[in-house]
Scaffold this motif. Structure first.
Motif, PDB file in Angstrom:
ATOM      1  N   LEU A 191      71.305  21.623  71.806  1.00 33.41           N
ATOM      2  CA  LEU A 191      70.066  22.335  72.101  1.00 33.41           C
ATOM      3  C   LEU A 191      69.468  21.899  73.431  1.00 33.41           C
ATOM      4  O   LEU A 191      68.887  22.704  74.164  1.00 33.41           O
ATOM      5  CB  LEU A 191      69.051  22.116  70.979  1.00 33.41           C
ATOM      6  N   ALA A 192      69.616  20.617  73.745  1.00 26.96           N
ATOM      7  CA  ALA A 192      69.040  20.074  74.980  1.00 26.96           C
ATOM      8  C   ALA A 192      69.996  20.167  76.160  1.00 26.96           C
ATOM      9  O   ALA A 192      69.613  19.849  77.289  1.00 26.96           O
ATOM     10  CB  ALA A 192      68.634  18.616  74.747  1.00 26.96           C
ATOM     11  N   GLY A 193      71.248  20.565  75.911  1.00 32.95           N
ATOM     12  CA  GLY A 193      72.235  20.608  76.984  1.00 32.95           C
ATOM     13  C   GLY A 193      72.626  19.226  77.451  1.00 32.95           C
ATOM     14  O   GLY A 193      73.014  19.032  78.609  1.00 32.95           O
ATOM     15  N   GLU A 194      72.570  18.259  76.549  1.00 30.87           N
ATOM     16  CA  GLU A 194      72.925  16.881  76.902  1.00 30.87           C
ATOM     17  C   GLU A 194      74.428  16.661  76.729  1.00 30.87           C
ATOM     18  O   GLU A 194      74.980  16.927  75.671  1.00 30.87           O
ATOM     19  CB  GLU A 194      72.174  15.880  76.008  1.00 30.87           C
ATOM     20  N   GLY A 195      75.073  16.195  77.785  1.00 32.12           N
ATOM     21  CA  GLY A 195      76.495  15.891  77.726  1.00 32.12           C
ATOM     22  C   GLY A 195      77.398  17.102  77.695  1.00 32.12           C
ATOM     23  O   GLY A 195      78.595  16.995  77.430  1.00 32.12           O
ATOM     24  N   GLY A 196      76.863  18.266  77.977  1.00 36.16           N
ATOM     25  CA  GLY A 196      77.644  19.504  77.964  1.00 36.16           C
ATOM     26  C   GLY A 196      76.720  20.703  78.010  1.00 36.16           C
ATOM     27  O   GLY A 196      75.517  20.575  78.237  1.00 36.16           O
ATOM     28  N   GLY A 197      77.285  21.858  77.777  1.00 38.27           N
ATOM     29  CA  GLY A 197      76.493  23.071  77.852  1.00 38.27           C
ATOM     30  C   GLY A 197      75.530  23.235  76.691  1.00 38.27           C
ATOM     31  O   GLY A 197      75.664  22.591  75.646  1.00 38.27           O
ATOM     32  N   THR A 198      74.549  24.090  76.910  1.00 33.75           N
ATOM     33  CA  THR A 198      73.583  24.420  75.858  1.00 33.75           C
ATOM     34  C   THR A 198      74.134  25.549  75.002  1.00 33.75           C
ATOM     35  O   THR A 198      74.657  26.537  75.523  1.00 33.75           O
ATOM     36  CB  THR A 198      72.250  24.868  76.483  1.00 33.75           C
ATOM     37  N   SER A 199      74.034  25.385  73.682  1.00 37.99           N
ATOM     38  CA  SER A 199      74.506  26.428  72.777  1.00 37.99           C
ATOM     39  C   SER A 199      73.657  26.423  71.519  1.00 37.99           C
ATOM     40  O   SER A 199      73.839  25.574  70.635  1.00 37.99           O
ATOM     41  CB  SER A 199      75.987  26.211  72.410  1.00 37.99           C
ATOM     42  N   VAL A 200      72.744  27.388  71.451  1.00 40.68           N
ATOM     43  CA  VAL A 200      71.871  27.482  70.279  1.00 40.68           C
ATOM     44  C   VAL A 200      72.678  27.857  69.051  1.00 40.68           C
ATOM     45  O   VAL A 200      72.465  27.308  67.958  1.00 40.68           O
ATOM     46  CB  VAL A 200      70.752  28.513  70.521  1.00 40.68           C
ATOM     47  N   GLN A 201      73.630  28.763  69.196  1.00 38.04           N
ATOM     48  CA  GLN A 201      74.408  29.207  68.041  1.00 38.04           C
ATOM     49  C   GLN A 201      75.273  28.087  67.472  1.00 38.04           C
ATOM     50  O   GLN A 201      75.372  27.916  66.259  1.00 38.04           O
ATOM     51  CB  GLN A 201      75.280  30.411  68.425  1.00 38.04           C
ATOM     52  N   GLN A 202      75.921  27.315  68.333  1.00 41.33           N
ATOM     53  CA  GLN A 202      76.714  26.180  67.857  1.00 41.33           C
ATOM     54  C   GLN A 202      75.811  25.123  67.221  1.00 41.33           C
ATOM     55  O   GLN A 202      76.157  24.519  66.206  1.00 41.33           O
ATOM     56  CB  GLN A 202      77.504  25.571  69.012  1.00 41.33           C
ATOM     57  N   ALA A 203      74.657  24.920  67.826  1.00 41.52           N
ATOM     58  CA  ALA A 203      73.713  23.947  67.262  1.00 41.52           C
ATOM     59  C   ALA A 203      73.277  24.381  65.872  1.00 41.52           C
ATOM     60  O   ALA A 203      73.204  23.567  64.942  1.00 41.52           O
ATOM     61  CB  ALA A 203      72.502  23.807  68.178  1.00 41.52           C
ATOM     62  N   LYS A 204      72.997  25.672  65.712  1.00 42.34           N
ATOM     63  CA  LYS A 204      72.585  26.181  64.399  1.00 42.34           C
ATOM     64  C   LYS A 204      73.693  25.988  63.360  1.00 42.34           C
ATOM     65  O   LYS A 204      73.417  25.689  62.192  1.00 42.34           O
ATOM     66  CB  LYS A 204      72.211  27.658  64.508  1.00 42.34           C
ATOM     67  N   LYS A 205      74.943  26.124  63.787  1.00 38.82           N
ATOM     68  CA  LYS A 205      76.060  25.931  62.866  1.00 38.82           C
ATOM     69  C   LYS A 205      76.074  24.496  62.325  1.00 38.82           C
ATOM     70  O   LYS A 205      76.206  24.273  61.119  1.00 38.82           O
ATOM     71  CB  LYS A 205      77.383  26.226  63.572  1.00 38.82           C
ATOM     72  N   TRP A 206      75.912  23.539  63.235  1.00 38.26           N
ATOM     73  CA  TRP A 206      75.927  22.130  62.815  1.00 38.26           C
ATOM     74  C   TRP A 206      74.675  21.779  62.010  1.00 38.26           C
ATOM     75  O   TRP A 206      74.756  21.034  61.029  1.00 38.26           O
ATOM     76  CB  TRP A 206      76.057  21.214  64.024  1.00 38.26           C
TER      77      TRP A 206
ATOM     78  N   LEU B  74      64.100  26.812  64.496  1.00 41.36           N
ATOM     79  CA  LEU B  74      64.868  27.797  65.266  1.00 41.36           C
ATOM     80  C   LEU B  74      64.779  29.183  64.625  1.00 41.36           C
ATOM     81  O   LEU B  74      64.596  30.188  65.311  1.00 41.36           O
ATOM     82  CB  LEU B  74      66.329  27.356  65.362  1.00 41.36           C
ATOM     83  N   LEU B  75      64.916  29.217  63.295  1.00 40.45           N
ATOM     84  CA  LEU B  75      64.789  30.500  62.602  1.00 40.45           C
ATOM     85  C   LEU B  75      63.410  31.111  62.831  1.00 40.45           C
ATOM     86  O   LEU B  75      63.280  32.327  63.066  1.00 40.45           O
ATOM     87  CB  LEU B  75      65.024  30.310  61.094  1.00 40.45           C
ATOM     88  N   PHE B  76      62.385  30.278  62.756  1.00 42.54           N
ATOM     89  CA  PHE B  76      61.016  30.750  62.950  1.00 42.54           C
ATOM     90  C   PHE B  76      60.840  31.328  64.351  1.00 42.54           C
ATOM     91  O   PHE B  76      60.248  32.400  64.522  1.00 42.54           O
ATOM     92  CB  PHE B  76      60.035  29.601  62.729  1.00 42.54           C
TER      93      PHE B  76
END
Length: 265
Positions: free
Chosen positions: A170-185, A204-206
């Motif tokens: 979510l913060a783009g730390e150590g790689g790209g930002t990905s909201v969808q991947q973050a939501k999966k985890w 995030l849902l809100f």
């Protein structure tokens, strides 16, 4: 925001390791028995474990060191924790880092009783790389931290690793930002009952307009939070609660109770 109960996890791992190894032993361990540095690694580990429980931390450190030199993973891990916490020894994060790194580098066989120690070493290394260790060669390396969290999250399904990996995404730390991947985890971690993951997932849902479901997860998370994490979760929940209308609030509160009743699935 980190919600790991490291003290409880450490005690549990040591207890399980000791119980597992003692299952094949007919004699109870007596810390006054003749254990020396020449004794076997498990005898040294038992001595160290019991010495630690009895407040004899200097003896525990010595026993763990000898056992660690003979390749006993649990003793290495216990010694690393003592250095990391300054528990019975002078706090030395670099010494702890080096031992955790040895455990991680050695790897672990599938189904090994050392798996818990290996996973904990990965998590500890990730935390060190995330912040670095001042005055040592260990520099802040967010990419390495993210990779270690990914390993623990994907190979071992560790909820804390899934949560921390999601936060970095979510913060783009150590790689790209990905909201969808973050939501999966986050979704995987919250299904394991991780309050922090529930809260961030709900937020995030809100934000995406799923008002009722998002607020329900935020409320459920707040009802299960660890004391150290309740503050930031409460801020997220109260903000969402203030924005939502009365009808959505009522439905969300009812849904949060249903989520709790069925294990927050």
């Amino acid at each position: 925001m980190l919600s790991m109960k490291m003290g409880s996890v450490r005690v549990l791992l040591l207890g399980l390791s000791l119980a597992s190894a003692m299952a094949g032993s007919s004699a109870a361990f007596d810390i006054k028995s003749g254990v020396t540095k020449e004794s076997g690694p498990f005898d040294l580990f038992k001595f160290g474990f019991n010495a630690y429980k009895n407040g004899q931390k200097e003896d525990a450190v010595e026993a763990y060191r000898y056992a660690a030199e003979k390749g006993h993973t649990g003793s290495r891990w216990a010694l690393a924790n003592m250095y990391a916490d300054g528990d019975g020894v002078t706090k030395d994060d670099f010494a702890a880092f080096k031992i955790y790194n040895e455990i991680a580098a050695a790897g672990v066989e599938p189904g090994s009783e050392d798996t818990g120690f290996f996973i904990n070493a990965l998590m500890s290394l990730a935390s060190y790389y995330r912040s670095g260790i001042p005055g040592t060669p260990v520099r802040r390396d967010l990419s390495q931290a993210r990779q270690l969290y990914f390993q623990a999250a994907s190979a071992f399904g560790v909820a804390d690793a899934q949560f921390e990996l999601a936060r970095m995404m979510l913060a783009g730390e150590g790689g790209g930002t990905s909201v969808q991947q973050a939501k999966k985890w986050l979704n995987q971690a919250r299904k394991s009952g991780h309050p922090g993951a529930m809260a961030v997932f709900g937020d995030l849902l809100f934000q995406e307009g799923h008002t009722v479901r998002g607020l329900a997860f935020l409320t459920a998370a707040l009802n299960h939070c660890n004391p150290n994490d309740c503050g930031w979760m409460q801020q997220l929940q109260e903000h969402a609660f203030s924005v939502a209308n009365e009808q959505d609030r009522r439905v969300a509160v009812a849904l949060s109770q249903e989520l709790a009743a069925r294990g927050v699935q």
